[in-house]
Design a protein around this motif. Structure first.
Motif, PDB file in Angstrom:
ATOM      1  N   VAL A  28      26.736  66.867 -29.538  1.00  0.00           N
ATOM      2  CA  VAL A  28      27.079  67.252 -30.912  1.00  0.00           C
ATOM      3  C   VAL A  28      27.373  66.014 -31.761  1.00  0.00           C
ATOM      4  O   VAL A  28      26.912  65.893 -32.897  1.00  0.00           O
ATOM      5  N   VAL A  29      28.127  65.074 -31.185  1.00  0.00           N
ATOM      6  CA  VAL A  29      28.452  63.835 -31.908  1.00  0.00           C
ATOM      7  C   VAL A  29      27.180  63.054 -32.231  1.00  0.00           C
ATOM      8  O   VAL A  29      27.007  62.539 -33.347  1.00  0.00           O
ATOM      9  N   THR A  30      26.277  62.981 -31.262  1.00  0.00           N
ATOM     10  CA  THR A  30      25.014  62.272 -31.479  1.00  0.00           C
ATOM     11  C   THR A  30      24.195  62.930 -32.583  1.00  0.00           C
ATOM     12  O   THR A  30      23.651  62.247 -33.462  1.00  0.00           O
ATOM     13  N   ALA A  31      24.125  64.271 -32.548  1.00  0.00           N
ATOM     14  CA  ALA A  31      23.366  64.997 -33.567  1.00  0.00           C
ATOM     15  C   ALA A  31      23.957  64.769 -34.954  1.00  0.00           C
ATOM     16  O   ALA A  31      23.220  64.557 -35.933  1.00  0.00           O
ATOM     17  N   MET A  32      25.279  64.800 -35.059  1.00  0.00           N
ATOM     18  CA  MET A  32      25.934  64.578 -36.353  1.00  0.00           C
ATOM     19  C   MET A  32      25.706  63.144 -36.845  1.00  0.00           C
ATOM     20  O   MET A  32      25.487  62.920 -38.051  1.00  0.00           O
ATOM     21  N   THR A  33      25.712  62.196 -35.925  1.00  0.00           N
ATOM     22  CA  THR A  33      25.459  60.803 -36.296  1.00  0.00           C
ATOM     23  C   THR A  33      24.042  60.634 -36.843  1.00  0.00           C
ATOM     24  O   THR A  33      23.820  59.955 -37.858  1.00  0.00           O
ATOM     25  N   VAL A  34      23.073  61.270 -36.167  1.00  0.00           N
ATOM     26  CA  VAL A  34      21.686  61.196 -36.631  1.00  0.00           C
ATOM     27  C   VAL A  34      21.533  61.871 -37.990  1.00  0.00           C
ATOM     28  O   VAL A  34      20.795  61.388 -38.863  1.00  0.00           O
ATOM     29  N   LEU A  35      22.240  62.985 -38.202  1.00  0.00           N
ATOM     30  CA  LEU A  35      22.192  63.666 -39.494  1.00  0.00           C
ATOM     31  C   LEU A  35      22.689  62.756 -40.616  1.00  0.00           C
ATOM     32  O   LEU A  35      22.077  62.678 -41.689  1.00  0.00           O
ATOM     33  N   VAL A  36      23.802  62.075 -40.367  1.00  0.00           N
ATOM     34  CA  VAL A  36      24.336  61.141 -41.368  1.00  0.00           C
ATOM     35  C   VAL A  36      23.328  60.027 -41.642  1.00  0.00           C
ATOM     36  O   VAL A  36      23.088  59.647 -42.800  1.00  0.00           O
ATOM     37  N   PHE A  37      22.730  59.518 -40.571  1.00  0.00           N
ATOM     38  CA  PHE A  37      21.727  58.452 -40.713  1.00  0.00           C
ATOM     39  C   PHE A  37      20.544  58.928 -41.550  1.00  0.00           C
ATOM     40  O   PHE A  37      20.075  58.205 -42.447  1.00  0.00           O
ATOM     41  N   VAL A  40      21.250  59.163 -45.233  1.00  0.00           N
ATOM     42  CA  VAL A  40      21.323  57.868 -45.913  1.00  0.00           C
ATOM     43  C   VAL A  40      19.935  57.297 -46.187  1.00  0.00           C
ATOM     44  O   VAL A  40      19.663  56.779 -47.278  1.00  0.00           O
ATOM     45  N   ILE A  41      19.039  57.392 -45.208  1.00  0.00           N
ATOM     46  CA  ILE A  41      17.742  56.706 -45.339  1.00  0.00           C
ATOM     47  C   ILE A  41      16.647  57.584 -45.951  1.00  0.00           C
ATOM     48  O   ILE A  41      15.663  57.052 -46.485  1.00  0.00           O
ATOM     49  N   VAL A  42      16.783  58.912 -45.878  1.00  0.00           N
ATOM     50  CA  VAL A  42      15.756  59.808 -46.426  1.00  0.00           C
ATOM     51  C   VAL A  42      16.287  60.414 -47.725  1.00  0.00           C
ATOM     52  O   VAL A  42      17.168  61.277 -47.698  1.00  0.00           O
ATOM     53  N   HIS A  43      15.763  59.961 -48.840  1.00  0.00           N
ATOM     54  CA  HIS A  43      16.275  60.420 -50.130  1.00  0.00           C
ATOM     55  C   HIS A  43      15.702  61.781 -50.532  1.00  0.00           C
ATOM     56  O   HIS A  43      16.377  62.570 -51.177  1.00  0.00           O
ATOM     57  N   GLU A  44      14.454  62.036 -50.163  1.00  0.00           N
ATOM     58  CA  GLU A  44      13.843  63.335 -50.442  1.00  0.00           C
ATOM     59  C   GLU A  44      13.823  64.130 -49.140  1.00  0.00           C
ATOM     60  O   GLU A  44      12.952  63.934 -48.291  1.00  0.00           O
ATOM     61  N   HIS A  45      14.798  65.025 -48.993  1.00  0.00           N
ATOM     62  CA  HIS A  45      14.974  65.695 -47.706  1.00  0.00           C
ATOM     63  C   HIS A  45      13.879  66.705 -47.391  1.00  0.00           C
ATOM     64  O   HIS A  45      13.757  67.136 -46.245  1.00  0.00           O
TER      65      HIS A  45
END
Length: 272
Positions: A28-37, A40-45
């Motif tokens: 879960v922590v890894t998934a949340m970290t990737v979501l935050v990443f 930040v890097i993908v402006h058009e979701h």
């Protein structure tokens, strides 16, 4: 003298020793970290959804390579391919009558290649099909999805049949991989190309889930209102999350196998 482990191998070995609850927490922590990443890097979701379709296409391409070059469909679930074709066909119908866009074209290409895979398994490579291992009863997922879509569907202005159809394809997509997981559960050994395909599905499902979660966050929940009222908006998110977690365990063992340099993935009992 034993070869010294790399930092990544050491981390993977430490994770393997942890109890299931700790592994789940770390996941879960890894998934949340990737979501935050990604936020930040993908402006058009919306690009995440396109990326999800592209990764799915890569997975299909891996299957096509396996079928054409190795001349075998061993380890591939025909039922998962048929469920995939079914939800894609329903989603395409909904796209044509409700909202035609780029996703319609991507779904069309994926449906055509999926139908080709089904044709190869059913007719050209039938002797290599592991029918006894592909023993998941698909009515266990099709019927519940149909019933659920009848009661919980979008509350938009479209015709009721179209709204029920849209809900049906959302629910069915979430569980369409279950027959493939049953095949792997029965065999315990997954050859490389099938493992690559299922891992691609896992990544595609995660990107799709990330797309919806980030869209909800960016619109401060307004997206849920736009999807309609009642339980439908919540069910859309739950379906996306279910898709991701169904494959999470397999993806973990896939990465572990890859880091260990193993070509054939051997699954422990109870993984899928």
């Amino acid at each position: 003298m034993k070869a010294e482990k790399s930092p990544i191998q050491s981390v993977m070995a430490w994770i393997r020793r942890q109890p299931p609850k700790v592994k789940a927490f770390l996941g879960v922590v890894t998934a949340m970290t990737v979501l935050v990443f990604l936020r930040v890097i993908v402006h058009e979701h919306d690009n995440l959804f396109i990326a999800s379709e592209a990764v799915h296409a890569v997975g299909i391409a891996v299957l096509i390579y396996k079928l054409t070059k190795e001349k075998t469909c061993a380890g591939i679930s025909l039922k998962t391919q048929e469920l995939t074709a079914l939800f894609l066909a329903v989603r395409l119908y909904c796209s044509f009558v409700m909202e035609f866009d780029l996703h319609t074209l991507l779904d069309s290409a994926t449906l055509v290649t999926t139908l080709w895979v089904i044709y190869m398994i059913r007719f050209k490579l039938r002797p290599t099909y592991m029918e006894d291992k592909d023993n998941f009863a698909i009515y266990f997922v099709v019927i519940p999805c149909a019933v659920l879509s009848f009661f919980i569907h979008p509350s938009t202005r479209h015709h009721i049949i179209n709204r029920i159809s849209w809900a049906f394809c959302v629910y069915l997509e979430a569980v369409s991989v279950l027959p493939q997981l049953r095949v792997m559960q029965n065999t315990k050994i997954v050859e490389p190309f099938t493992a690559h395909y299922v891992f691609a599905l896992g990544i595609a499902r995660f990107l799709s889930c990330a797309h919806w979660i980030l869209q909800v966050l960016d619109t401060r929940g307004r997206l849920l209102t736009a999807l309609g009222s009642g339980l439908w908006p919540v069910m859309v998110l739950i379906s996306e999350i279910v898709q991701t977690f169904i494959l999470a365990d397999f993806c973990y063992y896939y990465v572990q196998s890859l880091m260990g340099g193993q070509l054939v993935l051997r699954l422990p009992s109870g993984v899928v």
